[in-house]
Scaffold this motif. Structure first.
Motif: not given
Length: 141
Positions: A52-59, A73, A77
């Motif tokens: 979850g942390y590795w794939n997170d780009w939104f934060l 990430q 993107r």
């Protein structure tokens, strides 16, 4: 939380009773019996949290302004969205010429390999907890 709870509820009551009969306190039962038996579920939840942390780009998109501090990430993107923008823009002849030479599918596949690389290296260390549980043989019936 539900995964950990259900795993703990599946631990046989006989383990608690036998430890109580041997004179173990609640803390000793937890740290000597329950915690070692819970290593597989904790490894599984840890892997899920790490993914979850590795794939997170939104934060990173919301809170980080400096480009050199953005997570990988988000940068990947942004790169993919820039390539898609160049492919879709049709207002200039130079853009059409540039976008014809960009291999967008190859870029996406290369970024996918970069994205899953660290997880592929992490998975073998956690995989042994998926294959066999430590509770096998804990209670003999």
């Amino acid at each position: 939380m539900f995964l950990i709870r259900n795993f703990m509820m599946a631990i046989p009551e006989d383990l608690y009773e036998s430890a109580k009969m041997d004179g173990a306190s609640e803390y000793r039962i937890f740290f000597r019996l329950i915690a070692p038996l819970s290593v597989p579920v904790l490894a599984t939840v840890g892997l899920f949290v790490a993914l979850g942390y590795w794939n997170d780009w939104f934060l990173g998109l919301m809170f980080i302004d400096k480009q050199e501090l953005q997570p990988l990430q988000l940068l990947l993107r942004t790169l993919v969205s820039n390539v898609e923008f160049l492919k879709s823009s049709s207002n200039a002849a130079a853009m059409q010429q540039i976008s014809a030479t960009i291999p967008s599918e190859s870029i996406k596949m290369a970024l996918t390999v970069i994205t899953i690389g660290p997880i592929i290296f992490l998975y073998p260390f956690v995989q042994r907890y998926f294959v066999k549980g430590l509770m096998v043989g804990a209670v003999k019936g």
